[in-house]
Scaffold this motif. Structure first.
Motif, PDB file in Angstrom:
ATOM      1  N   PRO A  89       0.840  -1.208   0.000  1.00 17.36           N
ATOM      2  CA  PRO A  89       0.000   0.000   0.000  1.00 17.36           C
ATOM      3  C   PRO A  89       0.867   1.247   0.000  1.00 17.36           C
ATOM      4  O   PRO A  89       2.023   1.218   0.449  1.00 17.36           O
ATOM      5  N   GLU A  90       0.314   2.322  -0.473  1.00 13.26           N
ATOM      6  CA  GLU A  90       1.061   3.568  -0.569  1.00 13.26           C
ATOM      7  C   GLU A  90       1.631   3.980   0.781  1.00 13.26           C
ATOM      8  O   GLU A  90       2.731   4.501   0.882  1.00 13.26           O
ATOM      9  N   SER A  91       0.867   3.698   1.808  1.00 11.63           N
ATOM     10  CA  SER A  91       1.256   4.162   3.138  1.00 11.63           C
ATOM     11  C   SER A  91       2.499   3.459   3.679  1.00 11.63           C
ATOM     12  O   SER A  91       3.034   3.849   4.718  1.00 11.63           O
ATOM     13  N   SER A  92       2.950   2.425   3.000  1.00 12.43           N
ATOM     14  CA  SER A  92       4.069   1.673   3.559  1.00 12.43           C
ATOM     15  C   SER A  92       5.404   2.390   3.375  1.00 12.43           C
ATOM     16  O   SER A  92       6.432   1.896   3.813  1.00 12.43           O
ATOM     17  N   TRP A  93       5.383   3.541   2.741  1.00 13.04           N
ATOM     18  CA  TRP A  93       6.634   4.301   2.630  1.00 13.04           C
ATOM     19  C   TRP A  93       7.197   4.583   4.017  1.00 13.04           C
ATOM     20  O   TRP A  93       8.406   4.568   4.216  1.00 13.04           O
ATOM     21  N   SER A 120      32.392  16.431   7.750  1.00 15.24           N
ATOM     22  CA  SER A 120      33.501  17.286   7.335  1.00 15.24           C
ATOM     23  C   SER A 120      33.798  17.166   5.839  1.00 15.24           C
ATOM     24  O   SER A 120      34.612  17.915   5.309  1.00 15.24           O
ATOM     25  N   ARG A 121      33.153  16.243   5.154  1.00 19.12           N
ATOM     26  CA  ARG A 121      33.420  16.064   3.719  1.00 19.12           C
ATOM     27  C   ARG A 121      32.828  17.207   2.922  1.00 19.12           C
ATOM     28  O   ARG A 121      31.752  17.686   3.217  1.00 19.12           O
ATOM     29  N   LYS A 122      33.495  17.617   1.879  1.00 20.61           N
ATOM     30  CA  LYS A 122      32.880  18.585   0.986  1.00 20.61           C
ATOM     31  C   LYS A 122      32.508  17.947  -0.349  1.00 20.61           C
ATOM     32  O   LYS A 122      31.614  18.397  -1.023  1.00 20.61           O
ATOM     33  N   SER A 123      33.193  16.906  -0.705  1.00 18.10           N
ATOM     34  CA  SER A 123      32.704  16.111  -1.834  1.00 18.10           C
ATOM     35  C   SER A 123      31.916  14.958  -1.239  1.00 18.10           C
ATOM     36  O   SER A 123      32.036  14.647  -0.069  1.00 18.10           O
ATOM     37  N   PHE A 124      31.072  14.331  -2.028  1.00 17.51           N
ATOM     38  CA  PHE A 124      30.250  13.307  -1.412  1.00 17.51           C
ATOM     39  C   PHE A 124      30.500  11.924  -2.003  1.00 17.51           C
ATOM     40  O   PHE A 124      30.938  11.767  -3.135  1.00 17.51           O
ATOM     41  N   SER A 125      30.193  10.944  -1.206  1.00 16.56           N
ATOM     42  CA  SER A 125      30.410   9.565  -1.612  1.00 16.56           C
ATOM     43  C   SER A 125      29.271   9.091  -2.499  1.00 16.56           C
ATOM     44  O   SER A 125      28.100   9.339  -2.226  1.00 16.56           O
ATOM     45  N   LEU A 126      29.623   8.400  -3.557  1.00 17.17           N
ATOM     46  CA  LEU A 126      28.588   7.874  -4.450  1.00 17.17           C
ATOM     47  C   LEU A 126      27.678   6.904  -3.709  1.00 17.17           C
ATOM     48  O   LEU A 126      26.482   6.852  -3.956  1.00 17.17           O
ATOM     49  N   HIS A 127      28.255   6.150  -2.794  1.00 16.16           N
ATOM     50  CA  HIS A 127      27.418   5.213  -2.046  1.00 16.16           C
ATOM     51  C   HIS A 127      26.377   5.936  -1.223  1.00 16.16           C
ATOM     52  O   HIS A 127      25.252   5.476  -1.085  1.00 16.16           O
ATOM     53  N   VAL A 128      26.759   7.071  -0.669  1.00 22.49           N
ATOM     54  CA  VAL A 128      25.789   7.851   0.096  1.00 22.49           C
ATOM     55  C   VAL A 128      24.681   8.330  -0.830  1.00 22.49           C
ATOM     56  O   VAL A 128      23.496   8.244  -0.503  1.00 22.49           O
ATOM     57  N   VAL A 129      25.082   8.819  -1.976  1.00 23.01           N
ATOM     58  CA  VAL A 129      24.078   9.333  -2.899  1.00 23.01           C
ATOM     59  C   VAL A 129      23.118   8.225  -3.330  1.00 23.01           C
ATOM     60  O   VAL A 129      21.907   8.427  -3.420  1.00 23.01           O
ATOM     61  N   ARG A 130      23.667   7.065  -3.564  1.00 18.92           N
ATOM     62  CA  ARG A 130      22.797   5.949  -3.946  1.00 18.92           C
ATOM     63  C   ARG A 130      21.820   5.620  -2.828  1.00 18.92           C
ATOM     64  O   ARG A 130      20.641   5.335  -3.064  1.00 18.92           O
ATOM     65  N   TYR A 131      22.329   5.679  -1.604  1.00 18.95           N
ATOM     66  CA  TYR A 131      21.451   5.442  -0.457  1.00 18.95           C
ATOM     67  C   TYR A 131      20.343   6.490  -0.423  1.00 18.95           C
ATOM     68  O   TYR A 131      19.158   6.163  -0.263  1.00 18.95           O
ATOM     69  N   TYR A 132      20.735   7.733  -0.611  1.00 13.40           N
ATOM     70  CA  TYR A 132      19.737   8.800  -0.646  1.00 13.40           C
ATOM     71  C   TYR A 132      18.710   8.547  -1.736  1.00 13.40           C
ATOM     72  O   TYR A 132      17.513   8.777  -1.546  1.00 13.40           O
ATOM     73  N   ASP A 133      19.200   8.089  -2.859  1.00  7.86           N
ATOM     74  CA  ASP A 133      18.277   7.840  -3.969  1.00  7.86           C
ATOM     75  C   ASP A 133      17.210   6.837  -3.565  1.00  7.86           C
ATOM     76  O   ASP A 133      16.040   6.977  -3.922  1.00  7.86           O
ATOM     77  N   SER A 134      17.614   5.846  -2.791  1.00  9.65           N
ATOM     78  CA  SER A 134      16.618   4.849  -2.392  1.00  9.65           C
ATOM     79  C   SER A 134      15.606   5.462  -1.420  1.00  9.65           C
ATOM     80  O   SER A 134      14.415   5.139  -1.466  1.00  9.65           O
ATOM     81  N   LEU A 135      16.067   6.351  -0.558  1.00 14.98           N
ATOM     82  CA  LEU A 135      15.127   7.030   0.342  1.00 14.98           C
ATOM     83  C   LEU A 135      14.122   7.851  -0.468  1.00 14.98           C
ATOM     84  O   LEU A 135      12.908   7.804  -0.227  1.00 14.98           O
ATOM     85  N   ILE A 136      14.656   8.569  -1.439  1.00 13.61           N
ATOM     86  CA  ILE A 136      13.784   9.388  -2.283  1.00 13.61           C
ATOM     87  C   ILE A 136      12.755   8.508  -2.992  1.00 13.61           C
ATOM     88  O   ILE A 136      11.568   8.836  -3.046  1.00 13.61           O
ATOM     89  N   GLY A 137      13.244   7.379  -3.489  1.00 15.88           N
ATOM     90  CA  GLY A 137      12.343   6.453  -4.177  1.00 15.88           C
ATOM     91  C   GLY A 137      11.188   6.032  -3.283  1.00 15.88           C
ATOM     92  O   GLY A 137      10.030   5.986  -3.713  1.00 15.88           O
ATOM     93  N   LEU A 138      11.510   5.732  -2.045  1.00 13.98           N
ATOM     94  CA  LEU A 138      10.458   5.320  -1.109  1.00 13.98           C
ATOM     95  C   LEU A 138       9.404   6.409  -0.940  1.00 13.98           C
ATOM     96  O   LEU A 138       8.199   6.136  -0.945  1.00 13.98           O
ATOM     97  N   MET A 139       9.871   7.615  -0.795  1.00  9.75           N
ATOM     98  CA  MET A 139       8.912   8.704  -0.595  1.00  9.75           C
ATOM     99  C   MET A 139       8.068   8.932  -1.841  1.00  9.75           C
ATOM    100  O   MET A 139       6.875   9.223  -1.754  1.00  9.75           O
ATOM    101  N   ARG A 140       8.680   8.772  -2.985  1.00  9.67           N
ATOM    102  CA  ARG A 140       7.909   8.904  -4.213  1.00  9.67           C
ATOM    103  C   ARG A 140       6.805   7.859  -4.253  1.00  9.67           C
ATOM    104  O   ARG A 140       5.675   8.138  -4.668  1.00  9.67           O
ATOM    105  N   ARG A 141       7.150   6.652  -3.855  1.00 13.19           N
ATOM    106  CA  ARG A 141       6.126   5.601  -3.837  1.00 13.19           C
ATOM    107  C   ARG A 141       5.020   5.946  -2.854  1.00 13.19           C
ATOM    108  O   ARG A 141       3.899   5.437  -2.955  1.00 13.19           O
ATOM    109  N   GLY A 142       5.336   6.763  -1.886  1.00 17.43           N
ATOM    110  CA  GLY A 142       4.325   7.202  -0.945  1.00 17.43           C
ATOM    111  C   GLY A 142       3.485   8.348  -1.469  1.00 17.43           C
ATOM    112  O   GLY A 142       2.622   8.853  -0.752  1.00 17.43           O
ATOM    113  N   GLY A 143       3.762   8.769  -2.702  1.00 18.70           N
ATOM    114  CA  GLY A 143       2.939   9.801  -3.296  1.00 18.70           C
ATOM    115  C   GLY A 143       3.447  11.223  -3.068  1.00 18.70           C
ATOM    116  O   GLY A 143       2.756  12.187  -3.383  1.00 18.70           O
ATOM    117  N   PHE A 144       4.665  11.358  -2.539  1.00 18.51           N
ATOM    118  CA  PHE A 144       5.219  12.696  -2.311  1.00 18.51           C
ATOM    119  C   PHE A 144       5.482  13.405  -3.633  1.00 18.51           C
ATOM    120  O   PHE A 144       5.928  12.778  -4.595  1.00 18.51           O
TER     121      PHE A 144
END
Lengths: 250, 250
Positions: A89-93, A120-144
């Motif tokens: 269900p949408e709410s499972s985000w 303290s990093r000013k450049s960012f790790s690709l792994h972090v960004v990928r993780y963020y992408d998955s968070l964003i994906g979840l919220m999108r599935r929630g209808g955000f």
DNA sequence: CGAGGAGGCTTACGGTGTAAGCCTTACGAC
DNA sequence: GTCGTAAGGCTTACACCGTAAGCCTCCTCG
């Protein structure tokens, strides 16, 4: 390594950037971030300090790499969680997001120094960004809407990675110390005593400390139960986002 | 100073701990935290490095003092806000708390390096504690239980002082740089470009960036409008606390 | 007036990141 | 096989950091 190596790889050495970074993580885990110097890392690896520069550009690059290792661990931990079924269900985000963030937190708890380095990093790790992408994906599935997602990521801030900077932990986080913990307790007690001493000037603060009672911690660091407080704050934000997402619907 | 001095004060020197700390703040404001060394601070004051140790115990103590100066500024800024009238409705805790926190934030924006130092302290500044006490007082007037207040303070975390660590600001915060800002912009652009380059791996992230559009910033640091995002997150938390406070009522 | 100490100064030490350059070894091309 | 090349070690050296130790010169107070 006796295996034939891939086309442009380094020729003979068993020492690689990966091994260097791995060693750096272990060293920081064991002796704290302050103990992670080029010389000590080299000693750990049985080489001289300057030899490290064949594998990392400089210390900043080393720290970038170390962050990346931890971020990869996070991604791995998150990957182990069971995926949402397609018909969820949408709410499972919300529980899903919560689970991912708490999974990330378990990794950071294994590397208490990592949050400092991350910040303290000013450049960012690709792994972090990928993780963020998955968070964003979840919220999108929630209808955000993307706008709401964007605000949400900012609101979560470092909490998305599983840590929130507590002001006032009388000790903690600085070094491995690996002691019996009585040092932290001592510091906390001293701090509390100092506060009590000026009770007249800090009426509410002192009263709060008296009532809430910072006595039975046990679980993590000195003063409060960080895990409980982390989840409290996280849920506060998630609940707020849920309400905003509801309001966005037609 | 030719005025007769108070009973046990230092005898002749115009140099005092207060002046040292003040100078340290100005130096950090101008040249960034990295430029604040014992030697450079001494040069700023026209003395030798070792002379500083007559006024501060060591560098940690110096940083403690510097934090205290900034905290005093915060307390001052908060003090300038008009006080709540005695007959203010219970619900006014919320705008009042908001105002105090945003006032604290204006101070921290004047000293971008201060958040870093604040986080690194293990002892705390009395001025900060007094500021916290006033926040607690406001919530109490709003009818919060001490338990809820305690959770609230943890949930606010550094936000109570007016900053939240943004992951990913492609530059910012590190040094004064005082440049035209094109460096930051360049870094932000480069970062965005790098993200776009791996669009296939970061579908949601890239789509979000495309839609939200990080173009018209102008106000503060590089990427997003930090002030807007800060207030968004703050309001999310305050709204959540309000709901919990309602629920506590009989 | 004389003692004492506050507050400057100088010197020196160990630790940091890292630039520069040397030496060996393994590999690929002839 | 031989030889040029360069990867990846090592050594040395430098600038800068925080700060310990000790000297000297005043000012202040008994």
């Amino acid at each position: 390594m006796t295996s034939p190596r891939a086309a442009g790889t380094a020729p003979r050495s068993a020492l690689t950037r990966a091994r260097v970074l791995e060693s750096a993580v272990t060293l920081a885990d064991r002796d704290g971030l302050g103990a992670l110097t080029m010389r000590s890392l080299a000693r750990e690896l049985g080489i001289e300090a300057m030899s490290l520069y064949h594998h990392v550009a400089n210390k900043e690059d080393l720290l970038d790499g170390v962050v990346d290792v931890v971020a990869a661990e996070i991604q791995d931990a998150v990957g182990r969680l069971e995926a949402l079924p397609d018909d969820a269900p949408e709410s499972s985000w919300k529980p899903a997001l919560r689970r991912q963030i708490l999974a990330a937190r378990t990794v950071l708890l294994r590397h208490p120094w990592a949050s400092t380095v991350l910040e303290s990093r000013k450049s960012f790790s690709l792994h972090v960004v990928r993780y963020y992408d998955s968070l964003i994906g979840l919220m999108r599935r929630g209808g955000f809407s993307y706008d709401l997602v964007h605000h949400a990521m900012h609101a979560l801030g470092s909490r998305a990675l599983g840590f929130s900077q507590e002001l006032f932990e009388p000790d903690g986080a600085t070094a491995g110390s690996a002691g019996d913990g009585s040092a932290e307790e001592g510091a906390a007690d001293a701090a509390t005593a100092l506060l009590l001493q000026m009770a007249d000037e800090l009426p509410h603060m002192v009263e709060m400390l008296a009532e809430v009672g910072h006595q039975d911690t046990g679980s993590t660091l000195g003063w409060c139960d960080d895990q409980t407080e982390f989840e409290f704050g996280l849920d506060l934000i998630l609940d707020g986002l849920e309400r905003l997402a509801e309001r966005e619907k037609p």
